[in-house]
Write an enzyme that holds these catalytic residues in place. Structure first.
Site, PDB file in Angstrom:
ATOM      1  CG  ASP A   1     -40.976  20.427  47.622  1.00 13.08           C
ATOM      2  OD1 ASP A   1     -41.093  19.325  47.056  1.00 13.08           O
ATOM      3  OD2 ASP A   1     -41.082  20.554  48.860  1.00 13.08           O
TER       4      ASP A   1
ATOM      5  CG  HIS B   1     -38.542  17.661  50.007  1.00 16.23           C
ATOM      6  ND1 HIS B   1     -39.774  17.971  49.473  1.00 16.23           N
ATOM      7  CD2 HIS B   1     -38.798  16.752  50.987  1.00 16.23           C
ATOM      8  CE1 HIS B   1     -40.719  17.297  50.078  1.00 16.23           C
ATOM      9  NE2 HIS B   1     -40.150  16.546  51.014  1.00 16.23           N
TER      10      HIS B   1
END
Length: 187
Positions: free
Chosen positions: A91, A20
């Site tokens: 992401d 992340h």
């Protein structure tokens, strides 16, 4: 000319090497290559780098992913940067690991950071660089995967993919979003 490059991620050592946080990781590498250091600022850490006569203000929000819009909005106002000169590095589960997808605008694709930026700014027409993290998780394990650390294999390939992302960011600042999409969206 100034650009705001926003890396999406979560603050704290426990998140540092997670999928992340690829937005933070890419900006950390870019700052390191240019000899810049991040300094704590309001709603995030800031570094400034130069590329071909342009100033890139690098922002790592300290608001956590789900509240990224507050930091983006603040630094756009603070630095007087228009929305077309903002790029968000994020992401993306829908893309295979390492694949880059650059867009001039678009949906949040289920990403809470993008969702909050769009909600806060009241518009979705800002460039973003989506960095594929893959989707190698079983049903119901998405959060664990996204907040999990890179595999040994991924860590070996990560530097080359981050380098490609940095080249795309620099391209965006020097030749614009349209030409950058043509040159840097990976097949």
């Amino acid at each position: 000319m100034k650009y705001l490059i926003v890396g999406i991620g979560n603050i704290g050592a426990e998140y540092e090497e997670t999928r992340h946080n690829i937005g933070f990781k890419v900006l950390d590498q870019l700052a390191k290559e240019k000899g810049a250091e991040f300094k704590a600022g309001r709603h995030g850490a800031i570094a400034e780098v130069k590329h071909k006569g342009r100033t890139l203000v690098l922002l790592k929000p300290s608001t956590y992913v789900n509240l990224s819009g507050k930091a983006v909005n603040y630094w756009m106002q603070q630095e007087k940067i228009s929305i077309e000169n903002v790029m968000v590095v994020v992401d993306d589960l829908a893309l295979p690991f390492g694949k880059l997808r650059i867009r001039a605008k678009g949906s949040d694709a289920g990403h809470n950071g993008i969702k909050d930026i769009t909600k806060t700014l009241g518009r979705a027409d800002y460039p973003r660089l989506r960095f594929g993290i893959g989707d190698d998780f079983s049903k119901g394990r998405q959060v664990d995967y996204v907040l999990g650390e890179w595999s040994k294999e991924e860590n070996l390939d990560l530097p080359a993919h981050m380098d490609a992302a940095i080249k795309a960011i620099e391209s965006f600042a020097s030749i614009g979003i349209e030409r950058t999409m043509n040159f840097h969206n990976t097949k």
